[in-house]
Design an enzyme around this catalytic site. Structure first.
Site, PDB file in Angstrom:
ATOM      1  N   ASP A   1     -10.815  -3.059  -9.316  1.00 58.64           N
ATOM      2  CA  ASP A   1     -10.352  -1.698  -9.638  1.00 58.64           C
ATOM      3  C   ASP A   1      -8.875  -1.540  -9.295  1.00 58.64           C
ATOM      4  OD1 ASP A   1     -10.953  -1.853  -6.908  1.00 58.64           O
ATOM      5  OD2 ASP A   1     -11.722   0.197  -6.780  1.00 58.64           O
ATOM      6  N   TYR A   2      -8.484  -2.013  -8.097  1.00 55.96           N
ATOM      7  CA  TYR A   2      -7.092  -1.822  -7.650  1.00 55.96           C
ATOM      8  C   TYR A   2      -6.105  -2.531  -8.593  1.00 55.96           C
ATOM      9  CZ  TYR A   2      -3.021  -1.685  -4.552  1.00 55.96           C
ATOM     10  OH  TYR A   2      -1.767  -1.466  -4.022  1.00 55.96           O
TER      11      TYR A   2
END
Ligand SMILES: NC(=O)c1ccc[n+]([C@@H]2O[C@H](COP(=O)([O-])OP(=O)(O)OC[C@H]3O[C@@H](n4cnc5c(N)ncnc54)[C@H](OP(=O)(O)O)[C@@H]3O)[C@@H](O)[C@H]2O)c1
Length: 273
Positions: free
Chosen positions: A155-156
């Site tokens: 996600d990051y």
């Protein structure tokens, strides 16, 4: 060259880490920092720090940058009480730090809400005034993870790839629309703010964990020098060149550098005592 003296510099996520130190750097160069963060209580020590270290009275406003309406309300307050920002630093960020299958959907949504979508709400709130006077600077604090995928960062890294794309697209749009409104994207490797507590570098000489004061100073200099991109440390600048390699070979190079085990001991911010 962006002379920050007498200018208003708005920084999101300004209560801690890079945001707080960048406020000190910009204040010491004569700017008036306006700090946004989740709540006013957390902003107070940052404002006191800026005042103690530079003599400048910065302003602080509580604003959750994921809340579009709250962003527009806070932007109105800033315009009314301080003025139109000349520099906007999209700095607020969060990280989950777990493998995809261990990351709750709510954490994934939060990562994109803070690291990606908020760039749109905050920038759109202040860009019209910059375009109208053909002067201004939009800084996007992305990450080296905006240039390469990393295990435990699905996600990051994706949210930061989007941040890099946001900056690049905006940069070229502004080139014709308002050429004196410039953008800077910041892509640092890990920094010792606590956000990535526990990460390790296999080759600290090549890929050092960066010092937060140094990164804040480099961002302030990049703003003053109108640098379009700040990538730290230097080795990370070679990443785009390595993209000519087939993906499996590229992955092995990253493995040798220890990139994909760097998050194995990640804990993130320690809970407050
Ligand atoms: N530290 C690193 O290794 C590293 C490396 C590359 C890039 N970066 C990027 O650099 C930027 C600054 O990171 P940092 O290390 O200074 O992190 P930090 O110390 O955790 O500071 C981030 C600040 O943003 C605030 N924030 C989080 N969500 C917010 C929201 N919805 N609205 C307003 N403020 C919010 C945080 O508040 P709370 O503490 O209350 O959440 C915190 O004060 C981030 O964009 C990060 O992704 C960091």
């Amino acid at each position: 060259m962006t002379d920050v003296r007498g200018r208003i510099a708005l920084i999101t996520g300004g209560a801690a880490g890079i945001g707080r130190l960048l406020a000190v750097e910009l204040a010491s160069r004569g700017a008036t920092p306006v700090l946004w963060d989740l709540d006013e209580e957390r902003l107070e020590p940052a404002l006191a720090d800026v005042r103690a270290r530079t003599g400048v009275t910065a302003r602080g406003f509580a604003c959750d940058v994921t809340d579009r309406e709250a962003v527009h309300r806070a932007a109105e307050l800033v315009r009314a009480e301080v003025g139109d920002p000349d520099v906007v630093v999209n700095n607020a960020g969060v990280v989950s730090g777990s493998r995809l299958l261990d990351t709750p959907d709510t954490a994934i949504e939060r990562t994109f809400a803070v690291n990606t979508l908020a760039l749109y709400w905050v920038t759109k709130a202040f860009l019209p005034a910059m375009v109208a006077r053909n002067r201004g600077h939009v800084v996007t604090v992305a990450s080296a993870a905006g240039l390469v995928g990393v295990a435990r960062q699905t996600d990051y890294a994706a949210s930061k790839h989007a941040a890099v794309g946001f900056d690049e697209s905006l940069r070229v749009e502004l080139h014709t629309l308002a050429p004196r409104v410039v953008t800077t994207v910041v892509c640092p490797y890990y920094i010792d703010t606590g956000m990535f507590e526990g990460v390790r570098s296999r080759f600290p000489r090549l890929l050092p964990i960066l010092h937060q004061d140094d990164v804040a100073r480099r961002i302030a200099l990049a703003i003053e020098r109108d640098r379009r991109q700040l990538v730290l440390p230097p080795l990370v600048r070679f990443l785009p060149l390595l993209r000519v390699l087939p993906p499996t070979v590229f992955d092995r190079v990253m493995d040798v550098l220890g990139v994909n085990v760097s998050m194995d001991h990640f804990t993130g911010h320690k809970p407050p005592a």
